[in-house]
Motif scaffolding. Structure first.
Motif, mmCIF file in Angstrom:
data_model
loop_
_atom_site.group_PDB
_atom_site.id
_atom_site.type_symbol
_atom_site.label_atom_id
_atom_site.label_comp_id
_atom_site.label_asym_id
_atom_site.label_seq_id
_atom_site.Cartn_x
_atom_site.Cartn_y
_atom_site.Cartn_z
ATOM 1 N N ASP A 131 -41.311 40.774 36.874
ATOM 2 C CA ASP A 131 -42.250 40.050 37.444
ATOM 3 C C ASP A 131 -43.867 40.395 37.457
ATOM 4 N N LEU A 132 -43.841 41.674 37.534
ATOM 5 C CA LEU A 132 -45.339 42.218 37.535
ATOM 6 C C LEU A 132 -45.916 41.867 36.023
ATOM 7 N N LEU A 133 -45.102 42.054 35.231
ATOM 8 C CA LEU A 133 -45.904 42.091 33.630
ATOM 9 C C LEU A 133 -45.783 40.413 33.501
ATOM 10 N N GLU A 134 -44.885 39.700 33.863
ATOM 11 C CA GLU A 134 -44.739 38.320 33.887
ATOM 12 C C GLU A 134 -46.096 37.468 34.397
ATOM 13 N N ALA A 135 -46.685 38.197 35.687
ATOM 14 C CA ALA A 135 -47.654 37.797 36.393
ATOM 15 C C ALA A 135 -48.844 38.037 35.586
ATOM 16 N N GLY A 136 -48.939 38.962 34.562
ATOM 17 C CA GLY A 136 -50.155 38.932 33.645
ATOM 18 C C GLY A 136 -51.192 39.925 34.213
ATOM 19 N N PRO A 137 -50.831 41.230 34.258
ATOM 20 C CA PRO A 137 -52.315 42.167 34.684
ATOM 21 C C PRO A 137 -53.312 42.312 33.696
ATOM 22 N N ARG A 138 -52.783 42.014 32.568
ATOM 23 C CA ARG A 138 -53.900 41.837 31.503
ATOM 24 C C ARG A 138 -54.225 43.265 30.903
ATOM 25 N N ALA A 139 -53.805 44.440 31.623
ATOM 26 C CA ALA A 139 -54.535 45.468 31.248
ATOM 27 C C ALA A 139 -53.447 46.216 30.115
ATOM 28 N N ALA A 140 -53.851 47.226 29.251
ATOM 29 C CA ALA A 140 -52.958 47.787 28.448
ATOM 30 C C ALA A 140 -51.998 48.933 29.276
ATOM 31 N N THR A 141 -50.859 48.481 29.006
ATOM 32 C CA THR A 141 -49.688 49.131 29.879
ATOM 33 C C THR A 141 -48.994 50.222 29.134
ATOM 34 N N ASN A 142 -48.634 51.324 29.584
ATOM 35 C CA ASN A 142 -47.972 52.227 29.328
ATOM 36 C C ASN A 142 -46.653 52.581 30.184
ATOM 37 N N LEU A 143 -45.275 52.666 29.453
ATOM 38 C CA LEU A 143 -44.210 52.589 30.625
ATOM 39 C C LEU A 143 -43.808 54.125 30.430
ATOM 40 N N LEU A 144 -43.873 54.989 31.537
ATOM 41 C CA LEU A 144 -43.313 56.013 31.214
ATOM 42 C C LEU A 144 -41.884 56.230 32.231
ATOM 43 N N VAL A 145 -40.842 57.048 31.752
ATOM 44 C CA VAL A 145 -39.783 57.135 32.593
ATOM 45 C C VAL A 145 -39.487 58.790 32.810
ATOM 46 N N TYR A 146 -38.941 58.975 33.937
ATOM 47 C CA TYR A 146 -38.847 60.293 34.251
ATOM 48 C C TYR A 146 -37.692 60.648 35.150
ATOM 49 N N ALA A 147 -37.223 61.913 35.061
ATOM 50 C CA ALA A 147 -36.128 62.465 35.828
ATOM 51 C C ALA A 147 -36.408 64.022 36.122
ATOM 52 N N GLY A 148 -35.591 64.916 35.135
ATOM 53 C CA GLY A 148 -35.764 65.917 34.944
ATOM 54 C C GLY A 148 -36.704 66.485 33.873
ATOM 55 N N SER A 149 -37.125 65.510 33.170
ATOM 56 C CA SER A 149 -38.170 65.482 32.112
ATOM 57 C C SER A 149 -38.813 64.234 32.023
ATOM 58 N N THR A 150 -39.988 64.120 31.586
ATOM 59 C CA THR A 150 -40.924 62.763 31.565
ATOM 60 C C THR A 150 -41.126 62.431 29.960
ATOM 61 N N HIS A 151 -41.077 61.223 29.744
ATOM 62 C CA HIS A 151 -40.982 60.588 28.478
ATOM 63 C C HIS A 151 -41.790 59.542 28.389
ATOM 64 N N THR A 152 -42.454 58.940 27.261
ATOM 65 C CA THR A 152 -43.127 57.924 26.824
ATOM 66 C C THR A 152 -42.041 56.837 26.572
ATOM 67 N N ALA A 153 -41.859 55.575 27.268
ATOM 68 C CA ALA A 153 -40.724 54.930 26.459
ATOM 69 C C ALA A 153 -41.598 53.801 25.784
ATOM 70 N N ILE A 154 -42.598 53.479 26.031
ATOM 71 C CA ILE A 154 -43.658 52.401 25.302
ATOM 72 C C ILE A 154 -45.021 52.887 25.515
ATOM 73 N N PRO A 155 -45.668 53.086 24.741
ATOM 74 C CA PRO A 155 -47.127 53.601 24.555
ATOM 75 C C PRO A 155 -48.048 52.346 24.992
ATOM 76 N N PHE A 156 -49.447 52.825 25.179
ATOM 77 C CA PHE A 156 -50.184 51.616 25.853
ATOM 78 C C PHE A 156 -49.962 50.431 24.862
ATOM 79 N N THR A 157 -49.816 49.258 25.545
ATOM 80 C CA THR A 157 -49.959 47.940 24.544
ATOM 81 C C THR A 157 -50.227 46.908 25.508
#
Length: 567
Positions: A131-157
């Protein structure tokens, strides 16, 4: 314009790039020494009979030779002065517009499967992010996922569809290490917002704040120009984690302490999308930042371009015989008459004088520095192959899409196979065979893809039958914890294993993937690496990320730290 020359303030006169003066002085000295020791060779004159020399050789005036040499030295000096950037007046530097960046950090620990938030914490988090992305924040967005380690799922786009396509497949089981480890998360975010001028935005979606250090958050906010939004997806009473018997609840005291920090906002979950719409609007409204710099290179006007007039005057004589060298001198120094800043000048490399960008990119490619080579290539085919060899298959896909030739379609089909988009890969190889029926590699690859799809379809069918039997078995005994009743012959370990499979799948049935491509799978530009994982993207869109995360941990690219909680 002429007022700048007529009213020169000699007290403010200086050079913007004075540090390059020693280079210019050295060049002029070498030129002068070369002219002083230059002697015209007259050895050829002895081959002319002495009595004919006065009639064959016409003597000229020596002052012309001296004038040519003096003009070359003069052009060197003028060009060097222009390059140094003479200035004596200040100008108001225009504001640089910098866009803010947005990071979504999603907790993928096992506790996110708790169901105190319907349908569970993780699924509700995905709904809110969508819902947040469909609302259009317009900023370049990076998706990180983390648990015992942190990873970049999708870089800035700014193409949010890329994030939305991967969102549904994110599950705790894809993480190489379990737990909720914040040290790696904040180290990763520190690299993303290092020296950012526009205020960055971070949305931290989590259900566990136990291991989050207030001091760590405070130091991170002081060192970086960011605003932190925390979305706590857990209740105060909590709920049992499906894979354990432990209860996971929200730490209210820690949450209240975080809310007292100046640049930390706590979001309250709502039944509709009003909470994330407000956040999207806040990010969009504060998207552009005007950077008012006070750097000397930008405050002082570079007046070196005025020297183009004396250079042009001397250049007019270069059309005379023997003066052509002046053309080379002018070509070298005319670039200094532009208003480039120091930052732009320093980008220039010495080898740029001798090698084209394409040749430098080819050198990087030959030395297996593929990603650097890809940035230097302009041709979509070369760029796509370099990205492909470097492992950036999404960028390779974008590059190959710009090439409509048969080779471009073929390589795009290989890229789709690498990404696991077997349907798209099959369609492209069929299209290649329509245009080039004798292409044996495309024919062989097409057969391999069809075989792989058939095998996965049969495995999917077997998995569905197994799930149906499991559902019927569970229906016979609705209380698997009561091992004494229901007539079921099962151990406690078996029951826990079945419940784990049911909860972590979130009602999605997934087929098995092939471990690797057959060795006779043919590649086009460059050999396709062995052990290429293939998957049916509709069944498990997160398989590529799962393999990527495990590879990063295995190679030590991402650090893993143990936490007190194993979920």
């Amino acid at each position: 314009m002429t007022q700048n020359i007529e009213h020169i303030n000699w007290e403010d006169f200086h050079f913007l790039r004075i540090e390059y003066l020693y280079m210019g002085i050295g060049a002029v000295l070498v030129l002068i020494i070369g002219f002083l020791f230059y002697k015209e060779s007259n050895a050829w004159k002895k081959h002319i009979a002495p009595h004919l020399r006065p009639y064959v050789i016409k003597k000229g005036t020596s002052w012309k030779s001296y004038l040519i040499r003096a003009s070359v030295i003069l052009m060197f000096i003028i060009g060097i002065i222009s390059f140094l950037g003479p200035t004596w007046n200040q100008i108001k530097a225009p504001a640089k517009k910098v866009e803010s960046q947005f990071v979504i950090a999603l907790d993928l620990s096992k506790s996110m499967l708790a169901k105190d938030v319907s349908p569970n914490r993780l699924e509700r988090a995905k709904f809110k992010i969508r819902d947040l992305l469909e609302a259009g924040p317009r900023a370049a967005t990076n998706l990180l996922v983390y648990a015992g380690s942190t990873h970049t799922a999708i870089p800035f786009t700014t193409d949010y569809k890329i994030i939305l396509d991967q969102l549904d497949g994110l599950q705790p089981k894809m993480m190489p290490a379990q737990g909720t480890e914040y040290n790696g998360l904040f180290k990763k975010m520190d690299t993303l917002f290092n020296e950012n001028k526009a205020q960055g935005k971070i949305l931290l979606v989590t259900d566990d704040l136990e291991d989050l250090s207030l001091e760590q958050v405070s130091v991170f906010l002081q060192d970086n120009n960011v605003q932190l939004f925390i979305y706590p997806l857990a209740s105060q009473s909590g709920a049992k984690i499906p894979t354990t018997k432990q209860n996971s609840a929200l730490n209210i005291s820690k949450l209240n302490a975080l809310s007292e920090m100046e640049t930390v906002d706590i979001l309250e979950i709502t039944l509709d999308d009003s909470d994330v719409k407000d956040l999207a609007k806040a990010i969009s409204d504060d998207l552009v930042f005007e950077d008012q710099t006070n750097q000397e290179e930008e405050d002082w006007q570079d007046n070196g371009y005025w020297l183009i007039f004396p250079l042009a005057f001397i250049f007019m004589f270069s059309f005379r015989k023997g003066w052509s060298i002046n053309l080379i001198i002018l070509a070298l120094f005319l670039q200094s008459c532009s208003k480039n800043t120091t930052k732009e000048v320093t980008k220039f490399k010495f080898k740029d004088l001798w090698y084209t960008k394409a040749y430098q990119a080819q050198q990087d490619y030959d030395s297996e520095n593929y990603l650097k080579a890809a940035s230097g290539f302009d041709d979509p085919m070369h760029k796509g192959v370099a990205y492909y060899k470097g492992g950036d298959y999404l960028s390779a896909e974008s590059a190959f899409k710009k090439d409509t030739t048969v080779n471009g379609l073929y390589n795009l089909g290989l890229t789709y196979a690498k990404l696991g988009k077997l349907d798209d890969s099959q369609a492209l190889f069929e299209k290649v065979l329509q245009k080039d029926p004798l292409n044996e590699n495309a024919s062989s690859n097409l057969k391999q893809i069809i075989t792989a799809k058939d095998k996965m379809a049969s495995q999917q069918e077997e998995s569905n039958i197994k799930n149906d039997k499991k559902a019927a078995k569970n229906k016979q005994n609705k209380s698997p914890e009561d091992l004494s009743g229901g007539g079921q012959e099962a151990t406690k370990k078996d029951m826990e294993k079945e419940r784990l499979e049911e909860t972590t799948e979130t009602d999605k049935r997934k087929g098995k993937e092939m471990d690797e491509l057959p060795e006779d799978f043919k590649s086009g530009k460059g050999e396709l690496p062995k052990n290429i994982l293939m998957r049916k993207v509709d069944d498990d869109p997160a398989l590529f990320l799962t393999r990527k995360f495990k590879y990063q941990v295995k190679k030590g690219i991402v650090e893993v730290q143990k936490t007190e909680a194993s979920w």
